[in-house]
Design a protein around this motif. Sequence first.
Motif, mmCIF file in Angstrom:
data_model
loop_
_atom_site.group_PDB
_atom_site.id
_atom_site.type_symbol
_atom_site.label_atom_id
_atom_site.label_comp_id
_atom_site.label_asym_id
_atom_site.label_seq_id
_atom_site.Cartn_x
_atom_site.Cartn_y
_atom_site.Cartn_z
ATOM 1 N N SER A 218 -9.172 -0.768 7.809
ATOM 2 C CA SER A 218 -7.771 -0.405 7.671
ATOM 3 C C SER A 218 -7.455 -0.281 6.186
ATOM 4 O O SER A 218 -8.231 -0.722 5.332
ATOM 5 C CB SER A 218 -6.851 -1.446 8.319
ATOM 6 N N THR A 219 -6.334 0.331 5.865
ATOM 7 C CA THR A 219 -5.907 0.494 4.481
ATOM 8 C C THR A 219 -4.512 -0.069 4.291
ATOM 9 O O THR A 219 -3.706 -0.106 5.232
ATOM 10 C CB THR A 219 -5.919 1.978 4.075
ATOM 11 N N CYS A 220 -4.206 -0.498 3.071
ATOM 12 C CA CYS A 220 -2.878 -0.973 2.691
ATOM 13 C C CYS A 220 -2.532 -0.296 1.373
ATOM 14 O O CYS A 220 -2.872 -0.794 0.293
ATOM 15 C CB CYS A 220 -2.856 -2.501 2.564
ATOM 16 N N ASP A 221 -1.892 0.874 1.460
ATOM 17 C CA ASP A 221 -1.637 1.698 0.291
ATOM 18 C C ASP A 221 -0.197 1.521 -0.178
ATOM 19 O O ASP A 221 0.712 1.312 0.628
ATOM 20 C CB ASP A 221 -1.887 3.170 0.631
ATOM 21 N N ASN B 47 2.529 6.707 0.719
ATOM 22 C CA ASN B 47 2.044 7.434 1.888
ATOM 23 C C ASN B 47 0.986 8.439 1.418
ATOM 24 O O ASN B 47 1.286 9.366 0.660
ATOM 25 C CB ASN B 47 3.205 8.150 2.587
#
Length: 266
Positions: A8-11, A14
Amino acid sequence: VVLVGALSTCDPGNILTETLPKLRVATIRVSALALAAEMHVCRKLAEETGGVMGVCLDKSHFRDWLIGGQCVPPPATKQMQDMGCEMVQMGFPARTSEDVPTLVHATRDTKLLARTAYICPQCKAKASGLPTDCSVCGLKLVLAPHLARSFHHLFPVPPYTDVPLEKTLSLSTAPPQITSGQSYHVFAMDEELVAASTDFDRCCVACLKMIGTVITTTGKGSKKTVDEEILRFQCPECKNLFCADCDAFLHETLHNCPGCLAVEKK
């Protein structure tokens, strides 16, 4: 090239609505390789920018994907061809050494005292190291080895073709002899037989390894048998033969064909 090992990613922003439009405007091609499972955001970035998305299966697959698919520049798209290109002016400075230290440009705003420097061919200013931009006139200063590092990407070694052992390329194949129910070939080699594969097609031109033959060396009361090499590859340009190890070394590390270089030297 993006290597992803998470699920998963946490950017901070967007990616699809903010970063992706900027990549399209800058014509940046993004390729992603997942070390675990594939993520949708990576697939979307690769598809929208014309890159490649892949999932690593093992160590060899990772190496083939990274070196074979990403180190070699991909073909230019129609949009990139319409943009055209501009010539970049470069200078090849001469190295000089003096007994007394003189002022040398380290950066555009920094100078230092040094005995050795590189003189710009355009404005005669002194630079401390290469490659760099001249601090006075802005000319790009490089040496020939710096350009040679990117030369093999523009003119790569052509892929070699696999040649079966049953195919005879020259008159060097000896008649078989039978001993204890097994047939083998006897070859007589000297220092003049390995100049080219047209003289002897069962020997690698690069490392002189015998191909398709079991080599037995006799020492003081002992015999040593070398494993048989069964793969041989032929250069489409110079028609010389190489073993599998040399084929991988020439394409992945050396980026030059010794057979072609020998022909050009002659």
